[in-house]
Design a protein around this motif. Structure first.
Motif, short mmCIF file in Angstrom:
data_model
loop_
_atom_site.label_atom_id
_atom_site.label_comp_id
_atom_site.label_asym_id
_atom_site.label_seq_id
_atom_site.Cartn_x
_atom_site.Cartn_y
_atom_site.Cartn_z
N SER A 1 0.84 -1.19 0.00
CA SER A 1 0.00 0.00 0.00
C SER A 1 0.88 1.24 0.00
N SER A 2 0.26 2.41 -0.20
CA SER A 2 1.03 3.66 -0.21
C SER A 2 1.70 3.89 1.13
N SER A 3 1.03 3.51 2.22
CA SER A 3 1.62 3.67 3.55
C SER A 3 2.85 2.78 3.71
N GLN A 4 2.77 1.54 3.21
CA GLN A 4 3.92 0.64 3.28
C GLN A 4 5.06 1.12 2.40
N VAL A 5 4.73 1.63 1.23
CA VAL A 5 5.77 2.14 0.33
C VAL A 5 6.52 3.29 0.98
N GLN A 6 5.79 4.22 1.61
CA GLN A 6 6.42 5.35 2.26
C GLN A 6 7.32 4.88 3.41
N THR A 7 6.87 3.88 4.15
CA THR A 7 7.68 3.34 5.24
C THR A 7 8.96 2.72 4.72
N ARG A 8 8.89 2.05 3.58
CA ARG A 8 10.07 1.42 3.00
C ARG A 8 11.06 2.46 2.48
N ILE A 9 10.53 3.52 1.89
CA ILE A 9 11.40 4.58 1.37
C ILE A 9 12.18 5.23 2.52
N GLN A 10 11.52 5.43 3.65
CA GLN A 10 12.13 6.13 4.78
C GLN A 10 12.78 5.19 5.78
N PHE A 11 12.93 3.92 5.43
CA PHE A 11 13.48 2.95 6.38
C PHE A 11 14.96 3.20 6.62
N ASN A 12 15.32 3.29 7.90
CA ASN A 12 16.69 3.56 8.31
C ASN A 12 17.37 2.24 8.66
N ASN A 13 18.41 1.87 7.89
CA ASN A 13 19.10 0.59 8.08
C ASN A 13 20.17 0.63 9.17
N LEU A 14 20.37 1.78 9.80
CA LEU A 14 21.41 1.92 10.82
C LEU A 14 20.73 2.11 12.18
N PHE A 15 21.09 1.26 13.15
CA PHE A 15 20.42 1.24 14.44
C PHE A 15 21.41 1.52 15.57
N CYS A 16 20.90 2.12 16.64
CA CYS A 16 21.73 2.43 17.81
C CYS A 16 22.05 1.17 18.58
N GLY A 17 23.30 1.04 19.01
CA GLY A 17 23.67 0.00 19.94
C GLY A 17 23.38 0.45 21.36
N TYR A 18 23.50 -0.46 22.32
CA TYR A 18 23.21 -0.10 23.70
C TYR A 18 24.31 0.76 24.30
N GLU A 19 25.57 0.45 23.93
CA GLU A 19 26.68 1.24 24.44
C GLU A 19 26.76 2.56 23.67
N ASN A 20 27.33 3.57 24.30
CA ASN A 20 27.49 4.86 23.64
C ASN A 20 28.31 4.74 22.37
N ASP A 21 27.85 5.41 21.31
CA ASP A 21 28.56 5.48 20.03
C ASP A 21 28.73 4.13 19.35
N SER A 22 27.94 3.14 19.71
CA SER A 22 27.96 1.87 18.99
C SER A 22 26.73 1.81 18.08
N LEU A 23 26.91 1.23 16.89
CA LEU A 23 25.85 1.15 15.88
C LEU A 23 25.76 -0.26 15.35
N LEU A 24 24.58 -0.66 14.94
CA LEU A 24 24.34 -2.01 14.44
C LEU A 24 23.68 -1.95 13.06
N PHE A 25 24.02 -2.91 12.21
CA PHE A 25 23.38 -3.02 10.90
C PHE A 25 23.56 -4.43 10.36
N ILE A 26 22.84 -4.77 9.31
CA ILE A 26 22.87 -6.11 8.71
C ILE A 26 23.27 -5.97 7.25
N ASN A 27 24.19 -6.82 6.80
CA ASN A 27 24.63 -6.77 5.41
C ASN A 27 23.85 -7.76 4.55
N ASP A 28 24.20 -7.82 3.27
CA ASP A 28 23.45 -8.68 2.35
C ASP A 28 23.75 -10.16 2.56
N ALA A 29 24.76 -10.49 3.37
CA ALA A 29 25.03 -11.88 3.73
C ALA A 29 24.28 -12.27 5.01
N ASN A 30 23.43 -11.40 5.50
CA ASN A 30 22.62 -11.60 6.71
C ASN A 30 23.49 -11.74 7.96
#
Length: 693
Positions: A59-88
């Motif tokens: 739907s248009s709502s799902q499309v908008q969510t996918r366009i604005q999806f942020n692939n970079l996530f905060c880690g629990y420790e300060n200045d740590s970041l988490l993400f997933i690559n194409d190899a999962n």
């Protein structure tokens, strides 16, 4: 869902800057301000970027969510970041003790269906120092545990990671893989060994198919679903070979029109809730979250305990507002008892009218089908109606053959009105149409009403195109030169119909907006996570939602930005010390011309405000361009902004042709702030960069 607190947002005019002239471009020395900290091609992988609508089924709502999806996530420790690559692979970025940068692989995420996996939105939530919750984008959560390694293979950290729990969403509508619906994860928290998860999924095709009871048949739309699962505290250091598999069961759902534009947990500095690992759960109040949506959430029950709809007669479904009561002490167990509600404090047998309503900026249009209220055909005339408008009250009475069939006596309206400009008319000798003209609020704006009356009778604004078309046809009778004599005889007001005639063309041209299913957020709702009740409604007073701030390590945003004229008004969200179930929203800062700037960007992807001091805001456009706007001094007449263009020069030993081709595929797919907001981490499909603000 009744008895909630209502809050109207207020603007501090002392914080507005009418003399602001604009932003001046300042060129960036990329060698000085921008540092590449990772080259993924050299490591043999890339970061997948979700396609907007590859299958043509979103739907248009799902499309908008996918366009604005942020692939970079905060880690629990300060200045740590988490993400997933194409190899999962789950990867972690962090700063070393020496001030360098490192990216480590934590664990492989299992792959169930590679083809479908590429369509889903994979999310990562660092819910404590011990646990990371990863969603595969389809229907499975992996609770990854960090534990102390005997081997001490990692000299700096001395820990390893394992999948401790596999949490599988129970699909109430289908069990076959080809019918999965790619839900969106809104948030997750761990509180006292309980993992709480909030997702948004497509609503089932009908309430009967879903086993839901809302009193009416509904189709389409979305449902915010809340899940909770208890986990055991693990103390052994030996990794388990097989994860514990748990099927997640829904506690309850909240029916909404589109995927919420905003979600956050309510943070509480004074709370002492403890996580499963014994640490403070990010100072988060355990049982409240906020969603921003254009329609009022409707509480629905899980499939397991709901009664069969066949038990309810057609008249019961039509004539009564239904609610589901449940035992909040038994998580997810509903009593399923159906009770009649009172409308606006009166029993429905006291002739409170059933009605539909729509609105535009200045007018609320209330339609009462009198025969439908009586379950019999009658004809009404002007002599049967008594309609009196006051500053914030409406009196409406209808008599037929001497009997009082509708009785609304000095009923308080949601907002102030202009009585001399309000009118009413009779259509087809049976339908009463009331035009309520709003008055401006203290901020000088025409507030958008979430309901007609001060007390909520849960009659939502109609968006039925057929109903809007019927109202359009009725209005057309009064846009000509007075209409027929019969039409004029059925038109009455408090003595001033000139305003209505002069405004009809404006009203008519804006009716098309009422059936636009891409409308903007209108209210924020503070939800009790334990039972789904609305504790507080925050009315945006007609201001459109623009953006939020960067999330904290617990994925919480402390600010919401709303559009006021061309500016962005930044509201800080804080729990009220005296009442933890509600929040205070204070005008913290004005972001000069943010509304104008956003309107000038035709293909926005990310829009965030600094979550620490609100000193800047960032806009990513077309996945190729990043704008950073300075707003440290919002009283200045001019400020500066910087631009980073992608693709950047790609360092490679390959030929220039292949290098250029590779660089053309470098897209911005993630953005977070680190180092107390003084730096931005930029994740692209090929690299990772750190930008110094």
């Amino acid at each position: 869902m009744l008895g909630k607190m209502e809050t109207k947002l207020r603007i501090d005019r002392n914080k507005l800057n009418p003399d602001f002239n604009g932003y001046k471009l300042k060129l960036v020395d990329k060698n000085e301000k921008l540092q590449k900290v990772a080259d993924f091609r050299k490591a043999g992988y890339e970061i997948p970027v979700p396609e907007a609508n590859p299958t043509g089924v979103f739907s248009s709502s799902q499309v908008q969510t996918r366009i604005q999806f942020n692939n970079l996530f905060c880690g629990y420790e300060n200045d740590s970041l988490l993400f997933i690559n194409d190899a999962n692979e789950l990867l972690k970025y962090e700063r070393t003790k020496e001030g360098g940068n490192r990216i480590d692989k934590l664990i492989d995420i299992p792959r169930i269906d590679v083809k479908r996996e590429k369509l889903g939105l994979k999310t990562i939530h660092s819910i404590s120092r011990t646990y990371i919750l990863v969603f595969d984008g389809i229907g499975t959560f992996y609770l990854i545990e960090r534990y102390t390694a005997k081997s001490e293979r990692d000299e700096e950290h001395g820990h390893e990671y394992r999948i401790r729990y596999k949490l599988v969403l129970h699909d109430e509508q289908a069990n076959q893989a080809d019918q999965l619906r790619f839900p969106t994860v809104l948030g997750a928290k761990i509180i006292k060994n309980n993992v709480n998860i909030v997702i948004c999924d497509k609503a089932n095709l009908s309430t009967k198919q879903a086993g839901l009871h809302t009193g009416v048949q509904e189709s389409g739309g979305f449902e915010v679903q809340v899940y909770a699962v208890a986990i055991e505290e693990i103390s052994e250091t030996t990794p388990e070979k097989t994860p514990i598999i748990i099927e997640l069961r829904k506690k309850y759902g909240l029916r909404v029109k589109n995927i919420p534009e905003y979600f956050s947990y309510v943070t509480d500095v004074g709370n002492d809730a403890r996580s499963g690992d014994g640490s403070t759960s990010n100072n988060t109040f355990a049982h409240n979250f906020i969603i921003g949506t254009e329609t009022r959430p409707k509480l629905v029950a899980p499939n397991k305990q709901a009664k069969d709809e066949s038990e309810l007669g057609d008249k019961s479904v039509e004539k009564h507002h239904l609610s589901l009561d449940y035992d909040a002490n038994e998580t997810g167990i509903w009593e399923g008892e159906i009770k009649r509600k009172k409308c606006c404090g009166k029993d429905e047998e006291a002739h409170f009218p059933q009605y539909t309503w729509i609105q535009e900026d200045r007018v609320v249009i209330l339609t009462v089908d009198v025969p439908k209220n009586l379950d019999r055909l009658i004809r009404i005339t002007k002599n049967d109606i008594e309609c009196i408008f006051e500053d914030k009250k409406l009196t409406l009475k209808c008599r037929h053959n001497g009997d009082l069939v509708l009785d609304l006596d000095n009923e308080p309206l949601y907002g102030h009105v202009m009585p001399s400009q309000c009118i009413w008319t009779i259509e087809d000798n049976s339908i009463l149409v009331i035009y309520i003209v709003k008055d401006q609020d203290e901020a000088g704006v025409y507030m958008r009403w979430p309901q007609v009356f001060e007390r909520d009778d849960e009659t939502c604004e109609t968006m039925d195109p057929a109903e809007v078309a019927r109202i359009r046809e009725a209005l057309m009778k009064f846009t000509a030169s007075g209409g027929t004599q019969q039409q004029q005889d059925s038109f009455y007001s408090n003595g001033n119909a000139d305003y209505f005639y002069n405004q009809q063309n404006q009203f008519m041209s804006e009716l098309d907006d009422l059936v636009d299913y891409n409308t903007t957020l209108s209210s924020f709702y503070i939800i009790d996570e334990e039972n789904g009740n609305i504790n507080q409604v925050v009315d945006t007073s007609g201001m459109d939602y623009l953006c939020t701030s960067f999330g904290s390590p617990g994925q919480n945003s402390n600010y919401v930005c709303l559009k006021y004229d061309v500016d962005g008004i930044l509201f800080k969200i804080e729990p009220k010390p005296s009442h933890h179930s509600t929040t205070a929203w204070n005008h913290s800062k004005t972001l000069n011309a943010l509304g104008f700037v956003m309107a000038s960007k035709s293909d926005k992807k990310f829009v965030y405000v600094d979550n620490n001091n609100c000193d800047y805001f960032v806009i990513s456009e077309s996945s190729k361009r990043l704008y950073i706007y300075n707003c440290v001094d919002n009283t200045a007449d001019t400020l500066v902004h910087n631009v980073i263009e992608f693709p950047l020069e790609y360092e490679s030993n390959s030929s220039s042709t292949s290098t250029s081709a590779a660089a053309d595929h470098e897209l911005i797919c993630g953005l977070q702030q680190i180092n107390n907001g003084s730096e931005l981490a930029i994740l692209s499909s090929l690299s990772m960069y750190i930008y110094k603000i």
